[in-house]
Scaffold this active site. Structure first.
Site, short mmCIF file in Angstrom:
data_model
loop_
_atom_site.label_atom_id
_atom_site.label_comp_id
_atom_site.label_asym_id
_atom_site.label_seq_id
_atom_site.Cartn_x
_atom_site.Cartn_y
_atom_site.Cartn_z
CD GLU A 49 -2.73 2.49 7.79
OE1 GLU A 49 -3.24 1.87 8.74
OE2 GLU A 49 -1.51 2.75 7.73
CG ASN A 196 -0.20 -4.21 8.89
OD1 ASN A 196 0.85 -3.99 8.29
ND2 ASN A 196 -0.59 -3.47 9.93
CD GLU A 197 2.94 -2.61 12.07
OE1 GLU A 197 2.31 -2.21 13.09
OE2 GLU A 197 3.74 -1.88 11.46
CE1 TYR A 263 6.81 3.99 8.95
CE2 TYR A 263 6.55 2.02 10.31
CZ TYR A 263 6.08 2.87 9.31
OH TYR A 263 4.90 2.57 8.66
CD GLU A 320 3.36 -0.31 7.73
OE1 GLU A 320 3.71 0.42 8.68
OE2 GLU A 320 2.32 -0.98 7.73
CD GLN A 369 0.33 5.49 5.36
OE1 GLN A 369 -0.68 5.96 4.83
NE2 GLN A 369 0.28 4.79 6.46
#
Length: 515
Positions: A49, A196-197, A263, A320, A369
């Site tokens: 990103e 995204n999101e 996460y 992610e 990432q």
């Protein structure tokens, strides 16, 4: 392996053998008679990103940089990624994707507009890394491309024109513009995401609203017949199965995949997440307890998807995932730069094992990432580069790509600390296309060796050779001064006689393969 790394590892093994700590016991049976689904290589995907030093310095240094580069892309990072074999790469975000306008990143670099990256650090992005640079990067490392479109601040027209610019093989104005900018042939776009999101930074939408919006945007992803990307819907945040339910019900037949993000936060809170190094043992066990939740999350989302899609046509992508700690002291909080220790490598291994079990539905994941951001596999500092412990975990699991998952039955002692407990030993297995068996064993107990009884019914006359990843401390890291502190070492070959015992050091990952 360097002499220094070999010496450190031998000293570590000697110290373990001399230590009075008791061993824990575990039993792992590999059910070679019950083959499962093929493990898609995309499960080992990466994510880059426009965030901190992830792209600029981490990947892109420009053609005039003193750092050795190929068309502006740093050679040491290219070499490390080619060595690893990155199957798929997601770009340009993340939250950045929904503020990214693709026309800003094409044409002569000195004429591209500069924009403020309002999501990550408020820094200026000069757009010197755009579509052409990304596609060049992906081709140089041999990765399939996953492009994330802008729904939050974009439009259906903007998204449709970007897709045409990348894939058109005719003489349309956009195809001619691509050629004028230096690319004659269209690029192969393997995956394209609509936002995204969208439940958060991508627009704070309700699932019903986004479902309709997704159907509208996906309608205009039009490409030549032989260059159709898989269409990806912006999926849920962690355990929010309601989002998946609504999307599958209202838009399932219009998508090829739906994502989920999860996460690992050691303390389970966003404000004070915990440190990447020098953490207490309580955060070692809490990190793995929260990592193990991935299995429940994937089970619950898959159950919802099975109701609408029993043939499992629609893939579930964990695009992610990874550890998220407090940033390193003295660094920009918006850059999300954190150190990467042995703990992170074992977190990666546990996630891989879980993804394997869900291979029938989970066909791509993208760690967050790739370089210098969150659970990065590579860190850079100016002209210097190192491979993190997580890089080595990815490398150890290479034999599992494209192999057929084989279920394992595990009976293991618990690792306990105060009121918390987790299974001490984690495992996975698979058989590759050549028929060779591969087994990964992880000991999450930071103190005790594990005496693992490995049962391989029907397997005789073969030798298992392995590599082991461990270190003297739970937070051991690779530094630019000592880049090989944590790296794999050979593990003594074992003759298979139906069952055998493996002595697994504390806090370690072992991958065994038939030879």
């Amino acid at each position: 392996m360097t002499i220094r790394a070999s010496t450190l590892f031998l000293l570590f093994l000697v110290s373990c053998s001399a230590a009075p700590a008791e061993s824990l016991r575990a039993s792992v049976t590999v059910r070679t008679d019950q083959p499962g689904s093929v493990i898609d290589p995309g499960i080992y995907g990466q994510f880059a990103e426009h965030l901190g030093r992830g792209i600029y310095e981490g990947v892109w240094v420009g053609e005039n940089s003193p750092i050795p580069n190929t068309r502006g892309l740093r050679n040491d990072v290219l070499a490390a990624l080619k060595e690893l074999g990155v199957p798929v790469l997601r770009w340009p975000g993340g939250c950045f994707a929904d503020e990214y306008h693709w026309r800003d990143g094409i044409g002569p670099r000195d004429q591209r507009p500069t924009r403020i990256n309002t999501t990550w650090g408020g820094v200026v992005d000069d757009n010197s890394f755009g579509t052409h640079e990304f596609m060049d990067f992906a081709e140089l490392i041999g990765a399939e491309v996953y492009v994330n479109g802008n729904v939050g601040t974009g439009s259906t027209r903007e998204m449709a024109e970007w897709v045409e610019y990348m894939t058109a093989d005719n003489n349309s104005t956009l195809a001619q513009l691509r050629r004028a900018n230096g690319r004659d042939k269209p690029w192969r776009v393997h995956y394209f995401a609509v936002g995204n999101e969208t439940w958060g930074c991508g627009g704070n939408m309700r699932p019903e609203f986004y479902a309709d919006l997704y159907r509208q945007y996906a309608t205009f992803i039009k490409t030549p017949r032989d260059n159709k990307p898989q269409r990806i819907a912006s999926g849920a945040n962690g355990s929010n199965t309601e989002w998946t339910d609504v999307l599958m019900r209202e838009a399932g037949r219009h998508m090829d995949a739906i994502s989920v993000h999860y996460y690992t936060l050691p303390r389970g809170a966003w404000k004070e997440k915990g440190a990447a190094t020098r953490f207490p043992e309580s955060e070692w066990i809490s990190t793995f307890r929260r990592t193990l939740r991935m299995d429940e999350i994937l089970t619950n989302h898959s159950t919802i998807m099975d109701r609408y899609d029993p043939q499992r046509r629609v893939a579930l992508l964990v695009d992610e995932w990874g550890t998220w700690y407090d940033v390193e002291p003295g660094t920009n909080e918006g850059f999300l730069y954190q150190q990467n220790s042995l703990r992170d490598a074992l977190v990666a291994a546990v996630n891989f094992n879980i993804f394997h079990r869900h291979a029938a539905r989970v066909r791509m994941t993208n760690i967050a990432q790739m370089v210098n951001v969150l659970q990065a596999i590579i860190l850079t500092d100016g002209p210097r580069m190192l491979k993190t412990p997580t890089y080595h975990a990815f490398a150890l699991y290479r034999p599992f790509r494209g192999a057929t998952h084989v279920p394992v039955e595990i009976s293991t002692a618990e690792y306990r600390l105060d009121a918390e407990s987790i299974p001490a030993v984690h495992a996975t297995a698979a058989r590759d296309k050549a028929g060779a068996l591969h087994i990964a064993l992880t000991n999450l107990d930071p103190h005790r060796r594990a005496a693992v009884e490995l049962h391989l019914p029907g397997q005789t006359g073969k030798t298992l050779q392995g590599q082991i990843l461990t270190a003297a401390t739970t937070d051991a890291i690779n530094t630019f001064e000592a880049p090989d502190t944590v790296r794999p070492a050979p593990f003594k070959a074992i003759k298979v006689k139906g069952e055998l015992q493996v002595e697994l050091p504390a806090r370690s990952l072992l991958v065994l393969s038939q030879r």
